[in-house]
Write an enzyme that holds these catalytic residues in place. Structure first.
Site, PDB file in Angstrom:
ATOM      1  N   GLY A 170       0.845  -1.194   0.000  1.00 41.50           N
ATOM      2  CA  GLY A 170       0.000   0.000   0.000  1.00 41.50           C
ATOM      3  C   GLY A 170       0.879   1.242   0.000  1.00 41.50           C
ATOM      4  N   ARG A 226      -2.789  -8.716  -1.954  1.00 39.83           N
ATOM      5  CA  ARG A 226      -3.932  -9.594  -2.217  1.00 39.83           C
ATOM      6  C   ARG A 226      -4.226  -9.649  -3.707  1.00 39.83           C
ATOM      7  NH1 ARG A 226      -7.845  -8.185   2.780  1.00 39.83           N
ATOM      8  NH2 ARG A 226      -7.559  -6.069   2.037  1.00 39.83           N
ATOM      9  N   ALA A 244       5.051  -2.482  10.878  1.00 37.59           N
ATOM     10  CA  ALA A 244       3.591  -2.500  10.644  1.00 37.59           C
ATOM     11  C   ALA A 244       2.869  -2.574  11.990  1.00 37.59           C
ATOM     12  CB  ALA A 244       3.223  -3.648   9.725  1.00 37.59           C
ATOM     13  N   ARG A 245       2.598  -3.780  12.456  1.00 31.36           N
ATOM     14  CA  ARG A 245       1.999  -3.990  13.770  1.00 31.36           C
ATOM     15  C   ARG A 245       2.603  -5.253  14.352  1.00 31.36           C
ATOM     16  NH1 ARG A 245       0.714   0.521  13.985  1.00 31.36           N
ATOM     17  NH2 ARG A 245      -1.363   1.446  14.058  1.00 31.36           N
ATOM     18  N   GLU A 268       2.816  -4.834  22.974  1.00 33.54           N
ATOM     19  CA  GLU A 268       3.413  -3.536  23.278  1.00 33.54           C
ATOM     20  C   GLU A 268       2.894  -2.942  24.581  1.00 33.54           C
ATOM     21  OE1 GLU A 268       3.830  -1.997  18.976  1.00 33.54           O
ATOM     22  OE2 GLU A 268       3.399  -0.248  20.203  1.00 33.54           O
ATOM     23  N   HIS A 310       8.303   1.988  18.825  1.00 37.68           N
ATOM     24  CA  HIS A 310       7.155   2.375  18.001  1.00 37.68           C
ATOM     25  C   HIS A 310       7.219   3.862  17.615  1.00 37.68           C
ATOM     26  CE1 HIS A 310       2.717   1.370  16.965  1.00 37.68           C
ATOM     27  NE2 HIS A 310       3.233   2.244  16.119  1.00 37.68           N
ATOM     28  N   GLY A 366       7.604   4.915  14.199  1.00 38.31           N
ATOM     29  CA  GLY A 366       7.526   5.030  12.735  1.00 38.31           C
ATOM     30  C   GLY A 366       7.180   6.420  12.245  1.00 38.31           C
TER      31      GLY A 366
HETATM   32  P1  NAP Z   1      -2.328   0.872   3.253  1.00 40.49           P
HETATM   33  O1  NAP Z   1      -2.027   1.915   2.229  1.00 40.49           O
HETATM   34  O2  NAP Z   1      -3.737   0.509   3.540  1.00 40.49           O
HETATM   35  O3  NAP Z   1      -1.482  -0.422   2.871  1.00 40.49           O
HETATM   36  C1  NAP Z   1      -1.692  -1.677   3.426  1.00 40.49           C
HETATM   37  C2  NAP Z   1      -1.590  -2.686   2.304  1.00 40.49           C
HETATM   38  O4  NAP Z   1      -1.632  -3.995   2.871  1.00 40.49           O
HETATM   39  C3  NAP Z   1      -2.739  -2.573   1.306  1.00 40.49           C
HETATM   40  O5  NAP Z   1      -2.200  -2.549   0.016  1.00 40.49           O
HETATM   41  C4  NAP Z   1      -3.535  -3.851   1.559  1.00 40.49           C
HETATM   42  O6  NAP Z   1      -4.095  -4.371   0.381  1.00 40.49           O
HETATM   43  C5  NAP Z   1      -2.431  -4.791   2.009  1.00 40.49           C
HETATM   44  N1  NAP Z   1      -2.978  -5.956   2.694  1.00 40.49           N
HETATM   45  C6  NAP Z   1      -3.991  -6.018   3.576  1.00 40.49           C
HETATM   46  N2  NAP Z   1      -4.171  -7.278   3.982  1.00 40.49           N
HETATM   47  C7  NAP Z   1      -3.263  -8.031   3.309  1.00 40.49           C
HETATM   48  C8  NAP Z   1      -2.964  -9.404   3.291  1.00 40.49           C
HETATM   49  N3  NAP Z   1      -3.647 -10.282   4.025  1.00 40.49           N
HETATM   50  N4  NAP Z   1      -1.953  -9.826   2.491  1.00 40.49           N
HETATM   51  C9  NAP Z   1      -1.254  -8.956   1.723  1.00 40.49           C
HETATM   52  N5  NAP Z   1      -1.506  -7.635   1.692  1.00 40.49           N
HETATM   53  C10 NAP Z   1      -2.500  -7.184   2.484  1.00 40.49           C
HETATM   54  O7  NAP Z   1      -1.717   1.280   4.665  1.00 40.49           O
HETATM   55  P2  NAP Z   1      -0.371   2.095   4.943  1.00 40.49           P
HETATM   56  O8  NAP Z   1      -0.669   3.541   5.070  1.00 40.49           O
HETATM   57  O9  NAP Z   1       0.682   1.631   3.991  1.00 40.49           O
HETATM   58  O10 NAP Z   1      -0.037   1.551   6.418  1.00 40.49           O
HETATM   59  C11 NAP Z   1       0.198   0.184   6.636  1.00 40.49           C
HETATM   60  C12 NAP Z   1       0.241  -0.131   8.112  1.00 40.49           C
HETATM   61  O11 NAP Z   1       1.430   0.373   8.675  1.00 40.49           O
HETATM   62  C13 NAP Z   1      -0.863   0.527   8.950  1.00 40.49           C
HETATM   63  O12 NAP Z   1      -2.069  -0.209   8.926  1.00 40.49           O
HETATM   64  C14 NAP Z   1      -0.269   0.578  10.327  1.00 40.49           C
HETATM   65  O13 NAP Z   1      -0.652  -0.558  11.068  1.00 40.49           O
HETATM   66  C15 NAP Z   1       1.242   0.541  10.070  1.00 40.49           C
HETATM   67  N6  NAP Z   1       1.917   1.785  10.473  1.00 40.49           N
HETATM   68  C16 NAP Z   1       2.839   1.737  11.468  1.00 40.49           C
HETATM   69  C17 NAP Z   1       3.502   2.882  11.842  1.00 40.49           C
HETATM   70  C18 NAP Z   1       4.534   2.861  12.938  1.00 40.49           C
HETATM   71  O14 NAP Z   1       4.612   3.804  13.697  1.00 40.49           O
HETATM   72  N7  NAP Z   1       5.371   1.852  13.003  1.00 40.49           N
HETATM   73  C19 NAP Z   1       3.223   4.103  11.210  1.00 40.49           C
HETATM   74  C20 NAP Z   1       2.276   4.112  10.197  1.00 40.49           C
HETATM   75  C21 NAP Z   1       1.633   2.945   9.841  1.00 40.49           C
HETATM   76  P3  NAP Z   1      -5.643  -4.152   0.011  1.00 40.49           P
HETATM   77  O15 NAP Z   1      -5.640  -2.879  -0.773  1.00 40.49           O
HETATM   78  O16 NAP Z   1      -5.959  -5.377  -0.757  1.00 40.49           O
HETATM   79  O17 NAP Z   1      -6.399  -4.029   1.310  1.00 40.49           O
END
Ligand code: NAP
Length: 326
Positions: free
Chosen positions: A154, A176, A236-237, A266, A284, A286
């Site tokens: 994503g 996916r 991620a998480r 966490e 944490h 990010g």
């Molecule tokens: P995003 O744009 O929604 O990207 C997530 C991607 O994962 C989407 O392309 C989604 O595909 C895909 N996905 C979902 N389920 C899947 C599966 N079972 N197998 C393979 N791919 C799958 O979100 P983002 O903005 O990149 O953020 C991603 C995550 O990073 C957040 O949800 C958050 O938990 C984490 N994060 C962490 C920090 C930190 O401080 N460490 C900061 C920011 C974010 P689909 O389009 O098919 O749903």
């Protein structure tokens, strides 16, 4: 119009809420609000500005029957029962995009840190153990030219892929649904199913949201598919990785190292994790840059105010479901 802000935010964000006529109950301390405080103070709130450390569930909604908007300060929303909010006509919003670069930068910082033993080297130097330069001393792993596997392609996954191009890396991704061939060529990436990606990558970086499908997506079996020379990066998480299996794999030399920003329970760490030299462990952070945290606050406030005004917030997770109920 009472608004509960569960975390200490930049002053400007709170000022905006007050200027918009909100009666703000703000948490003045840097430490997160605890459960008891949240349940007591959410009573009577129409708006809630919350963070990942608040579990927003039925119990919270029951305490605040007048709640209309829950604005999350962050992109991930696995701590919010969005389905239940929708049933009750509560809008849920988040803050995508503004934290993409900061989080992708941090994923890359972890890649470089684990491969080149940056933190271990710092520890050695500070403790007076830097005594000589030698050809075979303190060797790490080259990053440039290696294969990076991105799990979850994503916003953040793609931003990590852009950075990898600067390091001449081959980039595999799993999703996916694969991208169109033309889009893959434009981004310089190739789709691979998870098992193939794990087996071929020198670095595996996780960027999926936490969902029932991604909980323990990386467990003992998946770790065993990785090369013994490979590294796992998780920004991620935490629960996406079976942390106990990761500790066992690292102990047994199944992979070379790991760079983690997030943890399964966490802020607790699985016993043994902190004893390993080949892991870099961050608290944490990010999205934790001044610029990004300021933009996240602005976006969360805008989402909240738009929702309270009865308009569609710019980043709403359940508008279609809720709009008919309002
Ligand atoms: P995003 O744009 O929604 O990207 C997530 C991607 O994962 C989407 O392309 C989604 O595909 C895909 N996905 C979902 N389920 C899947 C599966 N079972 N197998 C393979 N791919 C799958 O979100 P983002 O903005 O990149 O953020 C991603 C995550 O990073 C957040 O949800 C958050 O938990 C984490 N994060 C962490 C920090 C930190 O401080 N460490 C900061 C920011 C974010 P689909 O389009 O098919 O749903």
């Amino acid at each position: 119009m009472k608004v509960l802000v569960t975390a200490k935010l930049p002053d400007e964000a709170v000022r905006k809420l007050i200027l918009a006529g909100c009666d703000v109950d703000g948490h003045g301390e840097v430490r997160p609000m605890n459960r008891e405080e949240l349940l007591a103070r959410v009573e009577g709130a129409e708006g809630l500005l919350c963070t990942i450390t608040d579990r927003i569930d039925r119990e919270v909604f029951d305490k605040a029957p007048g709640l209309r908007v829950a604005a999350n300060y962050g992109v991930g929303f696995d701590h919010i029962d969005v389905a239940e909010a929708g049933r009750r006509g509560i809008l849920v919003t988040n803050t995508p995009d503004v934290l993409t670069d900061a989080t992708a930068d941090l994923a890359f910082a972890l890649i470089l840190a684990v491969a080149r033993r940056v933190v271990e080297g710092d520890r050695r130097t500070r403790s007076g153990q830097f005594r000589f330069w030698a050809p075979l001393h303190f060797l790490g792993t080259e990053v440039s030219g290696k294969t990076l596997g991105i799990v979850g392609f994503g916003r953040i996954g793609k931003a990590v892929a852009r950075r990898a191009r600067g390091f001449d890396m081959q980039v595999l991704y799993t999703a996916r649904k694969p991208l169109e061939k033309r889009e893959e060529e434009r981004l310089g990436v190739r789709f691979a199913p998870l098992e193939e990606l794990l087996a071929q990558s020198d670095f595996v970086s996780l960027h999926v949201p936490l969902t029932p499908q991604t909980r323990h997506l990386i467990g003992a079996r998946e770790l065993s598919l990785m090369k013994p020379s490979a590294f796992l990066i998780n920004t991620a998480r935490g629960p996406v990785v079976d942390e106990k299996a990761l500790v066992e794999t690292l102990r047994g030399g199944g992979i070379r190292g790991a760079g983690l920003d997030v943890y399964e329970n966490e802020p607790e760490l699985t016993p043994g994790l902190a004893d390993l030299q080949n892991v870099v462990l961050l608290p944490h952070v990010g999205s934790a840059t001044v610029e990004t945290r300021t933009r996240m606050a602005e976006m969360a406030v805008e989402n909240l105010l738009e929702g309270l005004a009865g308009r569609r917030p710019p980043h709403c997770l359940n508008w279609e479901e809720v709009k008919g109920k309002r």
